[in-house]
Scaffold this active site. Structure first.
Site, PDB file in Angstrom:
ATOM      1  N   ARG A 148      20.446  -2.833   0.449  1.00  0.00           N
ATOM      2  CA  ARG A 148      21.741  -2.178   0.510  1.00  0.00           C
ATOM      3  C   ARG A 148      21.702  -1.077   1.569  1.00  0.00           C
ATOM      4  NH1 ARG A 148      24.696   0.801  -4.530  1.00  0.00           N
ATOM      5  NH2 ARG A 148      26.101   2.035  -3.281  1.00  0.00           N
ATOM      6  N   ARG A 179      28.741  -2.527   1.121  1.00  0.00           N
ATOM      7  CA  ARG A 179      27.419  -2.638   0.521  1.00  0.00           C
ATOM      8  C   ARG A 179      27.029  -4.106   0.332  1.00  0.00           C
ATOM      9  NH1 ARG A 179      29.205   0.557  -3.729  1.00  0.00           N
ATOM     10  NH2 ARG A 179      29.785   1.957  -2.072  1.00  0.00           N
ATOM     11  N   ASP A 209      26.173  -4.242  -5.047  1.00  0.00           N
ATOM     12  CA  ASP A 209      26.402  -3.129  -5.952  1.00  0.00           C
ATOM     13  C   ASP A 209      26.321  -3.690  -7.365  1.00  0.00           C
ATOM     14  OD1 ASP A 209      27.757  -0.201  -5.646  1.00  0.00           O
ATOM     15  OD2 ASP A 209      28.277  -1.157  -7.542  1.00  0.00           O
ATOM     16  N   ASP A 218      26.823  -2.562 -11.311  1.00  0.00           N
ATOM     17  CA  ASP A 218      27.306  -1.519 -12.223  1.00  0.00           C
ATOM     18  C   ASP A 218      27.008  -1.901 -13.670  1.00  0.00           C
ATOM     19  OD1 ASP A 218      28.435   0.110 -10.253  1.00  0.00           O
ATOM     20  OD2 ASP A 218      30.344  -0.950 -10.303  1.00  0.00           O
TER      21      ASP A 218
END
Ligand code: GSY
Length: 169
Positions: free
Chosen positions: A83, A92, A95, A97
């Site tokens: 990244r 990016r 990612d 989460d």
């Protein structure tokens, strides 16, 4: 074992391959079994500078890891995807989460679980709704998901992309 949901996003490089590598990386992490992977959605970027469209997906896991351990796994996968950490909110490669970890609630500077914006973000909700086992979630989260189920999701295009592969281990 706890049911958990992670969000994946990529808007740089080989986006679909980046998501697939993340699914594979989760599947080979001790303490994690991948149960299901959503379809992949093309989504307009939310926040930040002008940047390319994202591909987003959500992964359903069974895990013995804590929310913080899942965050460490997420960071490892992001750095493995090389990244580019230049501009905050910018493009990016990957990612990851942490969205939901059973009935765990965390409110720390670098980790809030359930994810505070999961209800209203179309790029999270569309793929989450593909896989989420609502009845297994805490009651307040079930109610919040139901109350926002038909919120419009502008900028979210349903799946023309191949579905990420996963094998239950
Ligand atoms: O929070 C995840 C990174 N991210 C995304 C994303 O994954 N998809 C879209 N569409 N917009 C985003 N803005 C940020 S930050």
């Amino acid at each position: 074992m706890t049911l958990a949901y992670l969000g994946l996003g990529s808007n740089l490089g080989e986006r679909l391959a980046n998501l697939q590598r993340a699914v594979d990386g989760l599947g080979s992490t001790p303490g994690i079994s991948v149960l299901a992977v959503s379809a992949v959605y093309e989504t307009e970027p939310v926040g930040g500078p002008q940047q390319p469209e994202f591909l987003n997906a959500v992964v359903e896991l069974e895990t013995s890891l804590t929310p913080r351990e899942l965050l460490e796994v997420a960071k490892r996968l992001e750095s493995e995807a090389e990244r580019e950490r230049g501009e905050r909110w910018g493009p990016r490669t990957l990612d990851v989460d942490v969205l939901i970890v059973g009935s765990e609630e965390v409110d720390e500077a670098d980790l809030v679980v359930p994810h505070p914006r999961l209800l209203e973000r179309g790029f999270v909700r569309a793929p989450l709704d593909d896989v989420v086992k609502t009845s297994a979630l805490p009651h307040d989260l079930q109610e919040a998901l139901a109350a926002t189920a038909s919120t419009p999701r502008p900028g979210v295009t349903p799946p023309p992309h191949p579905h990420p592969r996963h094998e239950r281990r």
